[in-house]
Scaffold this motif. Structure first.
Motif, PDB file in Angstrom:
ATOM      1  N   THR A 258       0.832  -1.207   0.000  1.00  0.00           N
ATOM      2  CA  THR A 258       0.000   0.000   0.000  1.00  0.00           C
ATOM      3  C   THR A 258       0.864   1.253   0.000  1.00  0.00           C
ATOM      4  OG1 THR A 258      -1.829  -1.108   1.146  1.00  0.00           O
ATOM      5  CG2 THR A 258      -1.729   1.290   1.305  1.00  0.00           C
ATOM      6  N   LEU A 259       1.854   1.280   0.896  1.00  0.00           N
ATOM      7  CA  LEU A 259       2.730   2.458   0.993  1.00  0.00           C
ATOM      8  C   LEU A 259       3.624   2.591  -0.236  1.00  0.00           C
ATOM      9  CD1 LEU A 259       3.732   2.236   4.776  1.00  0.00           C
ATOM     10  CD2 LEU A 259       2.192   3.884   3.693  1.00  0.00           C
ATOM     11  N   LEU A 260       4.122   1.462  -0.758  1.00  0.00           N
ATOM     12  CA  LEU A 260       4.959   1.504  -1.954  1.00  0.00           C
ATOM     13  C   LEU A 260       4.186   2.091  -3.128  1.00  0.00           C
ATOM     14  CD1 LEU A 260       7.497   0.721  -3.590  1.00  0.00           C
ATOM     15  CD2 LEU A 260       6.446  -1.531  -3.946  1.00  0.00           C
ATOM     16  N   ILE A 261       2.982   1.576  -3.361  1.00  0.00           N
ATOM     17  CA  ILE A 261       2.161   2.081  -4.457  1.00  0.00           C
ATOM     18  C   ILE A 261       1.841   3.560  -4.254  1.00  0.00           C
ATOM     19  CG2 ILE A 261      -0.081   1.884  -5.619  1.00  0.00           C
ATOM     20  CD1 ILE A 261      -0.061  -1.102  -4.846  1.00  0.00           C
ATOM     21  N   ALA A 262       1.477   3.927  -3.029  1.00  0.00           N
ATOM     22  CA  ALA A 262       1.077   5.301  -2.742  1.00  0.00           C
ATOM     23  C   ALA A 262       2.228   6.286  -2.934  1.00  0.00           C
ATOM     24  CB  ALA A 262       0.540   5.400  -1.316  1.00  0.00           C
ATOM     25  N   ILE A 263       3.395   5.962  -2.397  1.00  0.00           N
ATOM     26  CA  ILE A 263       4.532   6.891  -2.475  1.00  0.00           C
ATOM     27  C   ILE A 263       5.050   7.022  -3.902  1.00  0.00           C
ATOM     28  CG2 ILE A 263       6.928   7.258  -1.744  1.00  0.00           C
ATOM     29  CD1 ILE A 263       6.159   5.936   0.941  1.00  0.00           C
ATOM     30  N   VAL A 264       5.252   5.893  -4.579  1.00  0.00           N
ATOM     31  CA  VAL A 264       5.745   5.943  -5.962  1.00  0.00           C
ATOM     32  C   VAL A 264       4.733   6.643  -6.862  1.00  0.00           C
ATOM     33  CG1 VAL A 264       6.422   4.577  -7.967  1.00  0.00           C
ATOM     34  CG2 VAL A 264       7.163   3.879  -5.687  1.00  0.00           C
ATOM     35  N   SER A 265       3.453   6.345  -6.672  1.00  0.00           N
ATOM     36  CA  SER A 265       2.410   6.968  -7.489  1.00  0.00           C
ATOM     37  C   SER A 265       2.343   8.469  -7.247  1.00  0.00           C
ATOM     38  CB  SER A 265       1.051   6.334  -7.189  1.00  0.00           C
ATOM     39  OG  SER A 265       1.019   4.979  -7.564  1.00  0.00           O
ATOM     40  N   MET A 266       2.529   8.896  -5.998  1.00  0.00           N
ATOM     41  CA  MET A 266       2.497  10.327  -5.694  1.00  0.00           C
ATOM     42  C   MET A 266       3.657  11.057  -6.348  1.00  0.00           C
ATOM     43  SD  MET A 266       0.778  12.668  -4.248  1.00  0.00           S
ATOM     44  CE  MET A 266       0.976  14.409  -3.826  1.00  0.00           C
ATOM     45  N   VAL A 267       4.840  10.464  -6.292  1.00  0.00           N
ATOM     46  CA  VAL A 267       6.016  11.086  -6.923  1.00  0.00           C
ATOM     47  C   VAL A 267       5.805  11.218  -8.433  1.00  0.00           C
ATOM     48  CG1 VAL A 267       8.463  10.801  -7.446  1.00  0.00           C
ATOM     49  CG2 VAL A 267       7.629  10.316  -5.144  1.00  0.00           C
TER      50      VAL A 267
ATOM     51  N   ILE B 215      -4.802   9.096  -2.683  1.00  0.00           N
ATOM     52  CA  ILE B 215      -4.022   8.037  -3.332  1.00  0.00           C
ATOM     53  C   ILE B 215      -3.873   6.839  -2.400  1.00  0.00           C
ATOM     54  CG2 ILE B 215      -1.701   7.417  -4.126  1.00  0.00           C
ATOM     55  CD1 ILE B 215      -1.476  10.159  -5.404  1.00  0.00           C
ATOM     56  N   ILE B 216      -3.571   7.111  -1.132  1.00  0.00           N
ATOM     57  CA  ILE B 216      -3.435   6.023  -0.157  1.00  0.00           C
ATOM     58  C   ILE B 216      -4.713   5.197  -0.109  1.00  0.00           C
ATOM     59  CG2 ILE B 216      -3.197   5.491   2.301  1.00  0.00           C
ATOM     60  CD1 ILE B 216      -1.322   7.935   2.508  1.00  0.00           C
ATOM     61  N   LYS B 217      -5.837   5.874  -0.014  1.00  0.00           N
ATOM     62  CA  LYS B 217      -7.118   5.159   0.030  1.00  0.00           C
ATOM     63  C   LYS B 217      -7.435   4.509  -1.309  1.00  0.00           C
ATOM     64  CE  LYS B 217      -8.953   8.944   1.651  1.00  0.00           C
ATOM     65  NZ  LYS B 217      -9.937   9.947   2.105  1.00  0.00           N
ATOM     66  N   GLY B 218      -6.992   5.141  -2.401  1.00  0.00           N
ATOM     67  CA  GLY B 218      -7.241   4.598  -3.729  1.00  0.00           C
ATOM     68  C   GLY B 218      -6.469   3.324  -4.025  1.00  0.00           C
ATOM     69  N   THR B 219      -5.395   3.079  -3.255  1.00  0.00           N
ATOM     70  CA  THR B 219      -4.630   1.849  -3.474  1.00  0.00           C
ATOM     71  C   THR B 219      -5.464   0.600  -3.193  1.00  0.00           C
ATOM     72  OG1 THR B 219      -3.764   1.878  -1.202  1.00  0.00           O
ATOM     73  CG2 THR B 219      -2.433   2.962  -2.899  1.00  0.00           C
ATOM     74  N   SER B 220      -6.537   0.762  -2.428  1.00  0.00           N
ATOM     75  CA  SER B 220      -7.395  -0.390  -2.128  1.00  0.00           C
ATOM     76  C   SER B 220      -8.034  -0.957  -3.398  1.00  0.00           C
ATOM     77  CB  SER B 220      -8.488  -0.002  -1.129  1.00  0.00           C
ATOM     78  OG  SER B 220      -9.318   1.023  -1.660  1.00  0.00           O
ATOM     79  N   LEU B 221      -8.171  -0.123  -4.428  1.00  0.00           N
ATOM     80  CA  LEU B 221      -8.741  -0.600  -5.691  1.00  0.00           C
ATOM     81  C   LEU B 221      -7.798  -1.545  -6.420  1.00  0.00           C
ATOM     82  CD1 LEU B 221     -10.397   2.673  -7.060  1.00  0.00           C
ATOM     83  CD2 LEU B 221     -11.539   0.699  -6.043  1.00  0.00           C
ATOM     84  N   ALA B 222      -6.519  -1.526  -6.039  1.00  0.00           N
ATOM     85  CA  ALA B 222      -5.549  -2.410  -6.695  1.00  0.00           C
ATOM     86  C   ALA B 222      -5.840  -3.876  -6.406  1.00  0.00           C
ATOM     87  CB  ALA B 222      -4.126  -2.063  -6.250  1.00  0.00           C
ATOM     88  N   MET B 223      -6.653  -4.148  -5.392  1.00  0.00           N
ATOM     89  CA  MET B 223      -6.983  -5.537  -5.070  1.00  0.00           C
ATOM     90  C   MET B 223      -7.753  -6.214  -6.201  1.00  0.00           C
ATOM     91  SD  MET B 223     -10.512  -5.786  -4.383  1.00  0.00           S
ATOM     92  CE  MET B 223     -10.522  -7.219  -3.354  1.00  0.00           C
ATOM     93  N   VAL B 224      -8.479  -5.425  -7.014  1.00  0.00           N
ATOM     94  CA  VAL B 224      -9.268  -6.035  -8.092  1.00  0.00           C
ATOM     95  C   VAL B 224      -8.377  -6.558  -9.217  1.00  0.00           C
ATOM     96  CG1 VAL B 224     -11.278  -4.610  -7.580  1.00  0.00           C
ATOM     97  CG2 VAL B 224      -9.657  -3.852  -9.318  1.00  0.00           C
ATOM     98  N   ILE B 225      -7.114  -6.118  -9.240  1.00  0.00           N
ATOM     99  CA  ILE B 225      -6.175  -6.655 -10.235  1.00  0.00           C
ATOM    100  C   ILE B 225      -5.106  -7.502  -9.531  1.00  0.00           C
ATOM    101  CG2 ILE B 225      -6.590  -4.878 -11.977  1.00  0.00           C
ATOM    102  CD1 ILE B 225      -4.012  -3.505 -11.092  1.00  0.00           C
TER     103      ILE B 225
END
Length: 227
Positions: free
Chosen positions: A29-38, A163-173
């Motif tokens: 979750t944190l990896l996706i959020a931080i990299v995506s934010m950058v 973005i942090i909360k949006g990472t939860s949607l990654a579960m569908v993939i």
């Protein structure tokens, strides 16, 4: 009407047992959020500058990009990247698709925040830089962006929490982040309410840390404003 069963509201024993497994997903979750934010900040900066360009050939595509990304659900974009792109020969790993989808989607929001922050800088700052014979990029780097950063901090922090909360949607993939792991435990224990409340509390804790960091950065950025 069936009787309310308080014992099923939150099973502390199940929550404690599942916590280590779910927290392993927090790293994703944190990896996706931080990299995506950058990536969203970098792409958003260029989109914002294109949006503000006087040439319609440059500004109109930026406007269209922002409009499209803000007007379509993130979930649809993730499906396009992960399930749709293989149809044209482009295969992505779940984590890669999640990062690309989230960063591109939220770059539209960061672009608007950056554009608004840049526009808020007094026109006299541009005139002063012109008097000093600074180039456009020198003016942006040395004068406009440092001042715009202070203005953009609160809304960008809100975008980061989204973005942090949006990472939860990654579960569908099938990205093994927190919500995905919670669903795995639910399938084993059937304690859906307990596990989903636990995940909500973890998201809340992470976003609370971001809020504290935001307050610190705002105070630091505003230190010399009224000096």
């Amino acid at each position: 009407m069936s009787e309310f069963k308080w014992e099923y509201l939150f099973n502390l024993e199940v929550a404690i047992d599942a916590l280590p497994f779910i927290l392993e997903g927090a790293w994703y979750t944190l990896l996706i959020a931080i990299v995506s934010m950058v990536l969203a900040l970098v792409l958003g900066l260029f989109v914002a500058l294109a949006r503000m360009n006087k040439l319609k050939l440059v500004s109109y595509p930026a406007r269209l990009f922002i409009s499209f990304m803000r007007g379509t659900p993130l979930l649809v974009l993730l499906f396009i990247l992960y399930f749709g792109f293989p149809m044209i020969g482009i295969d992505m790993q779940p984590l890669t698709a999640a990062i690309i989808g989230i960063s591109v989607h939220f770059s539209a929001y960061t672009a608007e925040v950056i554009r608004s922050a840049i526009s808020s800088v007094a026109k006299g700052q541009w005139e002063a830089a012109e008097t000093l014979r600074m180039t456009y990029w020198q003016t942006m780097r040395r004068i406009i962006l440092p001042q715009g950063t202070r203005i953009a901090l609160p809304p960008l922090s809100s975008v980061f929490m989204d973005i942090i909360k949006g990472t939860s949607l990654a579960m569908v993939i099938t990205v093994s982040e927190m919500f995905y792991r919670a669903k795995v435990v639910v399938g084993q224990t059937y304690e859906s309410l307990t596990l989903y409340i636990l995940v909500a509390l973890i998201y809340w804790a992470i976003c609370s840390v971001v809020t504290v960091l935001q307050d610190y950065l705002e105070k630091k950025a505003n230190r010399y404003v009224n000096a």
